[in-house]
Design a protein around this motif. Structure first.
Motif, short mmCIF file in Angstrom:
data_model
loop_
_atom_site.label_atom_id
_atom_site.label_comp_id
_atom_site.label_asym_id
_atom_site.label_seq_id
_atom_site.Cartn_x
_atom_site.Cartn_y
_atom_site.Cartn_z
N TRP A 173 0.83 -1.21 0.00
CA TRP A 173 0.00 0.00 0.00
C TRP A 173 0.86 1.25 0.00
N GLN A 174 0.40 2.24 -0.75
CA GLN A 174 1.17 3.45 -0.98
C GLN A 174 0.23 4.65 -1.08
N THR A 175 0.61 5.78 -0.47
CA THR A 175 -0.16 6.99 -0.72
C THR A 175 0.13 7.48 -2.13
N VAL A 176 -0.89 7.94 -2.82
CA VAL A 176 -0.72 8.44 -4.18
C VAL A 176 -1.37 9.81 -4.30
N LEU A 177 -0.76 10.66 -5.10
CA LEU A 177 -1.25 12.02 -5.27
C LEU A 177 -2.09 12.18 -6.54
N ALA A 194 -3.37 3.39 -2.40
CA ALA A 194 -3.58 2.36 -3.41
C ALA A 194 -2.78 1.12 -3.03
N GLY A 195 -3.38 -0.05 -3.25
CA GLY A 195 -2.71 -1.32 -2.96
C GLY A 195 -2.25 -1.99 -4.24
N PHE A 196 -0.97 -2.38 -4.28
CA PHE A 196 -0.38 -2.95 -5.48
C PHE A 196 0.06 -4.39 -5.25
N ALA A 202 -4.59 -3.16 -7.25
CA ALA A 202 -5.67 -4.11 -6.99
C ALA A 202 -6.81 -3.51 -6.18
N GLU A 203 -6.49 -2.56 -5.28
CA GLU A 203 -7.50 -1.95 -4.43
C GLU A 203 -7.10 -0.52 -4.12
N GLU A 204 -8.01 0.22 -3.49
CA GLU A 204 -7.66 1.53 -2.96
C GLU A 204 -8.70 1.97 -1.94
N GLY A 230 8.58 8.06 -3.62
CA GLY A 230 9.76 8.14 -2.76
C GLY A 230 9.52 7.53 -1.39
N GLU A 231 8.31 7.04 -1.13
CA GLU A 231 8.00 6.40 0.13
C GLU A 231 7.98 4.89 -0.03
N ALA A 232 8.40 4.18 1.01
CA ALA A 232 8.36 2.72 0.99
C ALA A 232 6.93 2.25 1.28
N PRO A 233 6.52 1.11 0.73
CA PRO A 233 5.14 0.63 0.90
C PRO A 233 4.88 0.03 2.28
N VAL A 234 3.59 -0.14 2.59
CA VAL A 234 3.18 -0.65 3.90
C VAL A 234 2.06 -1.67 3.73
N HIS A 235 1.81 -2.45 4.79
CA HIS A 235 0.63 -3.33 4.83
C HIS A 235 -0.63 -2.48 4.93
N GLU A 236 -1.75 -3.04 4.50
CA GLU A 236 -3.01 -2.29 4.60
C GLU A 236 -3.36 -1.97 6.05
N VAL A 237 -3.27 -2.95 6.96
CA VAL A 237 -3.66 -2.69 8.34
C VAL A 237 -2.74 -1.65 8.97
#
Length: 334
Positions: free
Chosen positions: A70-74, A129-131, A159-161, A86-93
């Motif tokens: 999961w990643q924040t997107v602008l 957004a989830g990739f 896949a999701e957002e 430029g940010e590293a991704p994270v789990h949804e929870v």
């Protein structure tokens, strides 16, 4: 008595190993830390490199396994096939927890706290957004700070957002994510690396895991030693160790790990063997690049004074850093 968000929002099980600062905030994986201070406004590029190498979440510092990144997107509207951040991704929870607790995410009135964006107000709507995959991690020069290089994560397969204006809009989704939260067991070499990486009580301990990441193959990434904060890691040592872990036999890797003075270097060899060639995509790309960079001759582990001095003594290479953090496996003989 008033309650702050971190007092009232349930902590996901996978975040319970994190150290809590004096205000009650769990110390997330990407931020600068020391026994004296945790700086949530400063993202550490060396720590991001470890996250990229071992495929760990930027909040809890645990593996992704089969979960989305999961990643924040602008961007507004449909996203392109490839999204770079430029940010590293994270789990949804973990993202949903941060949305309710992080002072810079939970309110539309939040002001961003790092030096580059001081005084700026958070976007009115935050979009996550989830990739399916992190397809590459590359080094780029900052457009705002010439001469400063940072890591950028490339994601594919949206896949999701979800999006929100105020934090209470994600509470139901967070409750569902908590109910479905899976354990992320780590074992062997990865268990050691995760433990060292998430420590706060020993200044710079995460840098040892950065060294392990370079040894696993990140040393072969293009322009990697230009990365902000990697000056102390420059030289031939880490590419030499990475070459051993790339081309060495199982016996050679195990012998190297058994002889390493540093706990992270002792663990990275087993981590490489445990993965049996099935590495995170960015790391595999770096290791493939390394195939053309490593001598066809049989690689040998470094030797020299770095392996004979006390681990807390100044490194013989002259960097001024402790030997266990600068050249934990030794320096190549001159």
């Amino acid at each position: 008595m008033s309650h702050t968000p971190q007092d009232t929002v349930v902590l996901p099980r996978r975040m319970k190993h994190l150290t809590v600062d004096r205000r009650g905030y769990p110390v997330i994986a990407t931020v600068e830390r020391s026994p004296r201070e945790v700086n949530f406004g400063s993202i550490n590029e060396r720590r991001k490199l470890a996250l990229a190498t071992f495929d760990w979440c930027a909040v809890c510092g645990l593996p992704f396994a089969n979960e989305l990144r999961w990643q924040t997107v602008l961007e507004k509207g449909p996203l392109p096939s490839t999204v770079v951040s430029g940010e590293a991704p994270v789990h949804e929870v973990c993202a949903l927890y941060a949305a309710q607790v992080c002072p810079y995410l939970f309110s539309s009135r939040s002001r961003l706290g790092d030096e580059a964006r001081k005084g700026m107000v958070r976007e009115g709507v935050v979009r996550f957004a989830g990739f399916e995959a992190t397809s590459a991690v590359t080094v780029h020069e900052s457009g705002l700070q010439p001469g400063v290089y940072t890591l950028h994560f490339e994601h594919r397969g949206q896949a999701e957002e979800f999006s929100y204006h105020e934090a209470d809009e994600v509470r139901d989704r967070f409750a569902e994510a908590l109910a479905c939260e899976e354990e992320l067991p780590v074992a062997g070499g990865e268990d050691v690396l995760v433990r060292l990486f998430n420590r706060v009580d020993d200044d710079g301990e995460g840098d040892v895991v950065t060294g392990a990441a370079l040894a696993a193959g990140a040393a072969f990434a293009k322009d990697i030693f230009k990365l902000q904060g990697l000056n102390a890691f420059q030289g031939e040592h880490y590419p030499t160790v990475a070459g051993l872990l790339l081309r060495g036999t199982e016996q050679e890797i195990r012998e190297f790990s058994a002889g390493a003075r540093d706990e992270a270097f002792s663990a990275v060899g087993p981590w490489v063997l445990e993965h049996g060639g099935r590495f995170p995509v960015p790391l595999q790309r770096w290791r493939t690049r390394g195939e053309s960079m490593v001598s066809r001759g049989r690689p040998h582990p470094p030797e020299g004074p770095g392996r004979s001095v006390a681990k807390n003594a100044p490194c013989p290479c002259g960097s001024g850093r402790k030997a266990r953090r600068c050249h934990p496996a030794g320096t190549s003989p001159s």
